[in-house]
Design a protein around this motif. Structure first.
Motif, mmCIF file in Angstrom:
data_model
loop_
_atom_site.group_PDB
_atom_site.id
_atom_site.type_symbol
_atom_site.label_atom_id
_atom_site.label_comp_id
_atom_site.label_asym_id
_atom_site.label_seq_id
_atom_site.Cartn_x
_atom_site.Cartn_y
_atom_site.Cartn_z
ATOM 1 N N SER A 104 36.534 33.206 42.654
ATOM 2 C CA SER A 104 35.323 33.509 43.425
ATOM 3 C C SER A 104 34.104 33.640 42.526
ATOM 4 C CB SER A 104 35.512 34.794 44.243
ATOM 5 O OG SER A 104 35.726 35.899 43.387
ATOM 6 N N ARG A 105 34.344 33.829 41.223
ATOM 7 C CA ARG A 105 33.229 33.934 40.270
ATOM 8 C C ARG A 105 33.809 33.714 38.864
ATOM 9 N NH1 ARG A 105 34.232 39.618 41.426
ATOM 10 N NH2 ARG A 105 35.325 40.409 39.600
ATOM 11 N N VAL A 156 34.812 32.758 34.952
ATOM 12 C CA VAL A 156 35.455 31.630 34.280
ATOM 13 C C VAL A 156 36.262 30.808 35.287
ATOM 14 C CG1 VAL A 156 37.158 31.021 32.509
ATOM 15 C CG2 VAL A 156 35.529 32.891 32.084
ATOM 16 N N ARG A 178 40.577 37.745 46.591
ATOM 17 C CA ARG A 178 41.175 38.743 47.482
ATOM 18 C C ARG A 178 40.633 38.730 48.900
ATOM 19 N NH1 ARG A 178 40.127 43.165 43.157
ATOM 20 N NH2 ARG A 178 38.743 41.447 42.677
ATOM 21 N N CYS A 191 44.297 35.632 48.701
ATOM 22 C CA CYS A 191 45.586 36.005 48.106
ATOM 23 C C CYS A 191 45.320 37.098 47.073
ATOM 24 C CB CYS A 191 46.163 34.753 47.446
ATOM 25 S SG CYS A 191 47.507 35.014 46.339
ATOM 26 N N ASP A 192 45.975 38.229 47.237
ATOM 27 C CA ASP A 192 45.881 39.285 46.222
ATOM 28 C C ASP A 192 47.014 39.056 45.235
ATOM 29 O OD1 ASP A 192 46.025 41.618 44.710
ATOM 30 O OD2 ASP A 192 45.182 42.829 46.347
ATOM 31 N N HIS A 193 46.670 38.831 43.998
ATOM 32 C CA HIS A 193 47.693 38.477 42.999
ATOM 33 C C HIS A 193 48.540 39.669 42.573
ATOM 34 C CE1 HIS A 193 47.079 34.153 42.291
ATOM 35 N NE2 HIS A 193 45.895 34.413 42.833
ATOM 36 N N ASN A 215 44.101 32.543 35.778
ATOM 37 C CA ASN A 215 42.841 33.112 35.282
ATOM 38 C C ASN A 215 42.558 34.502 35.841
ATOM 39 O OD1 ASN A 215 39.769 32.892 34.465
ATOM 40 N ND2 ASN A 215 39.809 33.328 36.659
ATOM 41 N N VAL A 216 43.153 34.801 37.004
ATOM 42 C CA VAL A 216 42.768 36.008 37.743
ATOM 43 C C VAL A 216 42.774 37.236 36.818
ATOM 44 C CG1 VAL A 216 45.155 36.433 38.523
ATOM 45 C CG2 VAL A 216 43.234 37.247 39.888
ATOM 46 N N TYR A 217 41.761 38.107 37.011
ATOM 47 C CA TYR A 217 41.612 39.229 36.081
ATOM 48 C C TYR A 217 40.735 40.299 36.718
ATOM 49 C CZ TYR A 217 41.053 41.754 31.750
ATOM 50 O OH TYR A 217 41.079 42.734 30.792
ATOM 51 N N SER A 233 38.299 42.355 35.784
ATOM 52 C CA SER A 233 37.366 42.748 34.724
ATOM 53 C C SER A 233 36.544 44.001 35.046
ATOM 54 C CB SER A 233 36.479 41.586 34.298
ATOM 55 O OG SER A 233 35.869 40.991 35.379
ATOM 56 N N SER A 272 43.195 32.799 28.252
ATOM 57 C CA SER A 272 43.446 33.897 27.333
ATOM 58 C C SER A 272 42.162 34.200 26.563
ATOM 59 C CB SER A 272 44.619 33.510 26.425
ATOM 60 O OG SER A 272 44.943 34.540 25.543
ATOM 61 N N TYR A 274 43.841 45.443 26.110
ATOM 62 C CA TYR A 274 43.375 44.054 26.296
ATOM 63 C C TYR A 274 44.072 43.146 25.282
ATOM 64 C CZ TYR A 274 40.112 40.134 26.970
ATOM 65 O OH TYR A 274 39.561 38.897 27.240
ATOM 66 N N LYS A 313 46.637 39.984 25.997
ATOM 67 C CA LYS A 313 46.332 38.600 25.606
ATOM 68 C C LYS A 313 47.371 38.066 24.621
ATOM 69 C CE LYS A 313 42.695 37.992 28.147
ATOM 70 N NZ LYS A 313 42.882 37.302 29.428
ATOM 71 N N GLY A 329 34.912 31.553 24.424
ATOM 72 C CA GLY A 329 34.178 32.566 23.658
ATOM 73 C C GLY A 329 33.566 33.545 24.655
ATOM 74 N N VAL A 334 31.440 34.419 27.626
ATOM 75 C CA VAL A 334 31.002 33.566 28.732
ATOM 76 C C VAL A 334 29.978 34.332 29.557
ATOM 77 C CG1 VAL A 334 31.750 32.197 30.702
ATOM 78 C CG2 VAL A 334 33.320 32.559 28.779
HETATM 79 N N1 LIG Z 1 33.920 36.544 30.539
HETATM 80 C C1 LIG Z 1 34.157 36.303 29.265
HETATM 81 O O1 LIG Z 1 33.273 36.398 28.389
HETATM 82 C C2 LIG Z 1 35.546 35.868 28.850
HETATM 83 C C3 LIG Z 1 35.772 35.455 27.528
HETATM 84 C C4 LIG Z 1 37.043 35.058 27.132
HETATM 85 C C5 LIG Z 1 38.072 35.107 28.054
HETATM 86 N N2 LIG Z 1 37.840 35.529 29.322
HETATM 87 C C6 LIG Z 1 38.974 35.589 30.255
HETATM 88 O O2 LIG Z 1 38.681 34.891 31.443
HETATM 89 C C7 LIG Z 1 39.446 35.462 32.514
HETATM 90 C C8 LIG Z 1 38.527 35.696 33.695
HETATM 91 O O3 LIG Z 1 37.514 36.622 33.309
HETATM 92 P P1 LIG Z 1 36.073 36.647 33.980
HETATM 93 O O4 LIG Z 1 35.156 37.226 32.980
HETATM 94 O O5 LIG Z 1 35.770 35.329 34.586
HETATM 95 O O6 LIG Z 1 36.293 37.743 35.154
HETATM 96 P P2 LIG Z 1 35.560 37.884 36.574
HETATM 97 O O7 LIG Z 1 35.716 39.317 36.961
HETATM 98 O O8 LIG Z 1 34.188 37.318 36.547
HETATM 99 O O9 LIG Z 1 36.462 36.963 37.533
HETATM 100 C C9 LIG Z 1 37.761 37.359 37.880
HETATM 101 C C10 LIG Z 1 38.189 36.690 39.169
HETATM 102 O O10 LIG Z 1 39.484 37.212 39.561
HETATM 103 C C11 LIG Z 1 39.395 37.679 40.924
HETATM 104 N N3 LIG Z 1 40.371 38.760 41.115
HETATM 105 C C12 LIG Z 1 40.435 39.951 40.469
HETATM 106 N N4 LIG Z 1 41.518 40.639 40.884
HETATM 107 C C13 LIG Z 1 42.152 39.874 41.814
HETATM 108 C C14 LIG Z 1 43.342 40.019 42.592
HETATM 109 N N5 LIG Z 1 44.090 41.127 42.533
HETATM 110 N N6 LIG Z 1 43.713 39.002 43.416
HETATM 111 C C15 LIG Z 1 42.939 37.894 43.529
HETATM 112 N N7 LIG Z 1 41.813 37.691 42.806
HETATM 113 C C16 LIG Z 1 41.417 38.674 41.973
HETATM 114 C C17 LIG Z 1 37.949 38.103 41.088
HETATM 115 O O11 LIG Z 1 37.595 38.188 42.437
HETATM 116 C C18 LIG Z 1 37.253 36.964 40.340
HETATM 117 O O12 LIG Z 1 37.194 35.800 41.146
HETATM 118 C C19 LIG Z 1 40.081 36.748 31.944
HETATM 119 O O13 LIG Z 1 41.404 36.468 31.582
HETATM 120 C C20 LIG Z 1 39.259 37.018 30.711
HETATM 121 O O14 LIG Z 1 39.980 37.737 29.714
HETATM 122 C C21 LIG Z 1 36.595 35.906 29.749
#
Ligand SMILES: NC(=O)c1ccc[n+]([C@@H]2O[C@H](COP(=O)([O-])OP(=O)(O)OC[C@H]3O[C@@H](n4cnc5c(N)ncnc54)[C@H](O)[C@@H]3O)[C@@H](O)[C@H]2O)c1
Length: 268
Positions: free
Chosen positions: A5-6, A8, A28, A58-60, A86-88, A90, A142, A155, A159, A186, A188
């Protein structure tokens, strides 16, 4: 594409869509929340780029819901070429950035590992039969936090474990034509980091305790990681990379792509 939804995940989903893919994007809820983005918006942007976006709520944390996702993909689409884990969570885990582990509540372990490691294992379990049929690709999103301090002790543990999972997935896929890799973006400039206001000089700077100060003008856009995944997905020799973690910037050099503004950001 899990968690799209947003951030990476959305950037990767858009690049796969721009390459003409049908992309199932998970999140979610369909309703807009306090934070930017919905799966419907991501799906609409994929359509506008020439792909086909399929929003999937879908809730992961819910294994049955994740199983249902892959049942639907098989029933509706018949194949799965790429799984991007990718889900996380954050917003939850950002609360612990820079804190020594004894000052962090033990729930931080579950917040970081349930969605971000276990979630990736579970999705991969249910996706594996489809991926074996299509000689597909699993990408675990990762971070260099796998090999050096970033954000918090938990964290790093998550990873490092994720990259170990990638290596062991590759071991288990050895008699198939499935490729399993980790990618390391890196820093993002995601929608969440864009909430950080500019300073008096107009610079958007983020200070991470114990890591340093980062100018977000030099950060990657979320689409840069998407270009890495698309390059891997379309590389007939990608199997030479199986089992390992790859910096997005190094993949850009190897495959000859740039970020959307023509740069190759070089985060270490
Ligand atoms: N942002 C950075 O600078 C960066 C750098 C390196 C690696 N990463 C990695 O990229 C990945 C994504 O990070 P991000 O910064 O894009 O995070 P973010 O919070 O912007 O995006 C996370 C996404 O996961 C979804 N989500 C969270 N919990 C959920 C659940 N239970 N079920 C379904 N969806 C769910 C959120 O709605 C969102 O769409 C992570 O593994 C992070 O470690 C990010």
């Amino acid at each position: 594409m899990t968690g799209a939804s947003r951030g990476v995940g959305k950037g990767i989903a858009l690049e796969l869509g721009a390459a003409g893919a049908t992309v199932y994007v998970t999140g979610r809820s369909k309703s807009p929340g306090k934070l930017p983005g919905t799966v419907d918006q991501t799906a609409a942007e994929i359509d506008a780029l020439g792909g086909k976006g399929v929003p999937f709520v879908c809730d992961h944390r819910d294994d049955d819901a994740v199983r249902g996702l892959f049942d639907v993909i098989r029933a509706e689409h018949g194949r799965l070429d790429v799984l991007v884990n990718n889900v996380y969570n954050s917003p939850a885990t950002a609360r612990w950035i820079g804190k020594p582990f004894w000052e962090v509540p033990t729930e931080a372990w579950d917040e970081t590992v349930d969605v971000g490691l276990r979630s990736h294992y579970v999705a991969s379990v249910f996706a594996a039969p489809l991926l074996i049929e299509s000689n597909g690709l699993v990408v675990n999103v990762s971070s260099p936090g796998a090999i050096r301090y970033m954000h918090s002790a938990v964290y790093g543990a998550a990873k490092t474990a994720l990259d170990r999972l990638t290596t062991d997935f590759a071991h288990d896929f050895a008699d198939t034509d499935v490729t399993a890799v980790s990618v390391w973006p890196g820093i993002v400039d995601t929608e969440l980091l864009q909430l950080i206001p500019a300073d008096a000089e107009g610079n958007r700077v983020v200070e991470l305790a114990g890591e340093g100060t980062f100018d977000l003008a030099a950060a990657e856009t979320p689409r840069f990681a998407g270009r890495a995944v698309t390059a891997l997905a379309t590389d007939p020799d990608r199997r030479t990379r199986t089992g390992s973690a790859w910096r997005v910037a190094d993949l850009a050099e190897a495959y000859g792509f740039t970020d959307i503004d023509g740069r190759i950001p070089h985060a270490d």
